[in-house]
Design an enzyme around this catalytic site. Structure first.
Site, PDB file in Angstrom:
ATOM      1  N   ASN A   1       6.035   1.754   0.180  1.00 49.29           N
ATOM      2  CA  ASN A   1       5.362   3.052   0.050  1.00 49.29           C
ATOM      3  C   ASN A   1       6.180   4.161   0.710  1.00 49.29           C
ATOM      4  OD1 ASN A   1       4.628   1.808   2.533  1.00 49.29           O
ATOM      5  ND2 ASN A   1       2.767   3.041   2.695  1.00 49.29           N
ATOM      6  N   VAL A   2       6.084   5.333   0.112  1.00 49.39           N
ATOM      7  CA  VAL A   2       6.807   6.515   0.589  1.00 49.39           C
ATOM      8  C   VAL A   2       5.815   7.669   0.624  1.00 49.39           C
ATOM      9  CG1 VAL A   2       8.722   8.096   0.167  1.00 49.39           C
ATOM     10  CG2 VAL A   2       8.966   5.670  -0.427  1.00 49.39           C
ATOM     11  N   GLU A   3       5.445   8.074   1.830  1.00 54.18           N
ATOM     12  CA  GLU A   3       4.425   9.124   1.981  1.00 54.18           C
ATOM     13  C   GLU A   3       5.055  10.516   1.987  1.00 54.18           C
ATOM     14  OE1 GLU A   3       2.030   7.872   5.357  1.00 54.18           O
ATOM     15  OE2 GLU A   3       1.090   6.311   4.096  1.00 54.18           O
TER      16      GLU A   3
ATOM     17  N   CYS B   1       3.040   4.770  -3.870  1.00 52.21           N
ATOM     18  CA  CYS B   1       2.677   3.420  -3.421  1.00 52.21           C
ATOM     19  C   CYS B   1       3.859   2.458  -3.578  1.00 52.21           C
ATOM     20  CB  CYS B   1       1.505   2.885  -4.231  1.00 52.21           C
ATOM     21  SG  CYS B   1      -0.089   3.584  -3.787  1.00 52.21           S
TER      22      CYS B   1
ATOM     23  N   GLU C   1       3.929  -0.348  -5.061  1.00 52.96           N
ATOM     24  CA  GLU C   1       4.013  -0.897  -6.420  1.00 52.96           C
ATOM     25  C   GLU C   1       4.742   0.066  -7.353  1.00 52.96           C
ATOM     26  OE1 GLU C   1       1.399  -0.588  -4.489  1.00 52.96           O
ATOM     27  OE2 GLU C   1      -0.064  -2.199  -4.752  1.00 52.96           O
TER      28      GLU C   1
ATOM     29  N   CYS D   1      -4.133  -0.729  -5.249  1.00 55.64           N
ATOM     30  CA  CYS D   1      -5.102   0.331  -5.544  1.00 55.64           C
ATOM     31  C   CYS D   1      -5.285   0.442  -7.065  1.00 55.64           C
ATOM     32  CB  CYS D   1      -4.634   1.662  -4.948  1.00 55.64           C
ATOM     33  SG  CYS D   1      -3.299   2.458  -5.867  1.00 55.64           S
TER      34      CYS D   1
ATOM     35  N   CYS E   1      -2.275   1.574  -9.120  1.00 56.92           N
ATOM     36  CA  CYS E   1      -1.220   0.561  -9.177  1.00 56.92           C
ATOM     37  C   CYS E   1      -1.609  -0.615 -10.060  1.00 56.92           C
ATOM     38  CB  CYS E   1      -0.859   0.117  -7.766  1.00 56.92           C
ATOM     39  SG  CYS E   1       0.005   1.449  -6.887  1.00 56.92           S
TER      40      CYS E   1
HETATM   41  N1  THU Z   1      -0.614   1.970  -0.644  1.00 54.03           N
HETATM   42  C1  THU Z   1       0.287   1.278  -1.390  1.00 54.03           C
HETATM   43  O1  THU Z   1       1.503   1.376  -1.163  1.00 54.03           O
HETATM   44  N2  THU Z   1      -0.168   0.481  -2.385  1.00 54.03           N
HETATM   45  C2  THU Z   1      -1.470   0.304  -2.680  1.00 54.03           C
HETATM   46  O2  THU Z   1      -1.790  -0.376  -3.666  1.00 54.03           O
HETATM   47  C3  THU Z   1      -2.505   0.870  -1.822  1.00 54.03           C
HETATM   48  C4  THU Z   1      -2.042   1.908  -0.875  1.00 54.03           C
HETATM   49  C5  THU Z   1      -0.128   2.852   0.408  1.00 54.03           C
HETATM   50  C6  THU Z   1      -0.262   4.321   0.096  1.00 54.03           C
HETATM   51  C7  THU Z   1      -0.296   4.928   1.473  1.00 54.03           C
HETATM   52  O3  THU Z   1       1.037   5.181   1.894  1.00 54.03           O
HETATM   53  C8  THU Z   1      -0.897   3.862   2.351  1.00 54.03           C
HETATM   54  O4  THU Z   1      -0.858   2.663   1.587  1.00 54.03           O
HETATM   55  C9  THU Z   1      -2.325   4.152   2.768  1.00 54.03           C
HETATM   56  O5  THU Z   1      -3.131   4.411   1.667  1.00 54.03           O
END
Ligand code: THU
Length: 129
Positions: A48-50, A59, A61, A92, A95
């Protein structure tokens, strides 16, 4: 590799955990890694990259699907998603749709599920004219 061959879940979990170590998650502090096995035996992964604009977060995925196409395409047969400590995380909703496109309903998720279980009645490529 095809749907009928053995899947090394140990290797897939390890790849997912390595990917989680590369996460950029300063806002949630939840590092996520996803690793997938392709139908020709490759392992692809993403983290994940915020973003300071929270809704733009990518996300793990999403990165995984990018890696799938970047490295030659094909179909996902199995996917593992984990946090940085190795705890499985369920994908999620968005994804699940990405995994449906890249692997279809039969793609295994976290050993005990399929994409079809997680996204019943999915809209997909077959629904387009
Ligand atoms: N996140 C994912 O990378 N994949 C998912 O399927 C659910 C959520 C990440 C997004 C965010 O950076 C962190 O989890 C919290 O929601």
């Amino acid at each position: 590799m095809n749907q009928d061959q053995a899947i090394s879940w140990g290797d897939l979990w390890a790849a997912a955990r390595r990917a989680a170590a590369e996460a950029y998650a300063p806002y949630s502090n939840l590092s996520v890694g996803a690793a997938g096995l392709t139908d020709n035996g490759r392992t692809v992964s993403g983290c994940n990259v915020e973003n300071a604009s929270y809704g733009l977060t990518l996300c793990a995925e999403c990165g995984l699907v990018g890696d799938l196409h970047r490295t030659g395409g094909g179909r996902l047969v199995a996917v593992a998603v984990t946090d940085g400590d190795g705890n499985p995380l369920t994908p999620c909703g968005r994804c699940r749709q990405l995994l449906y496109e890249a692997g279809g309903a039969s793609c295994l998720v976290n050993e005990t599920h399929t994409v079809g279980d997680l996204l019943p009645g999915a809209f997909g490529p077959d629904d387009l004219p």
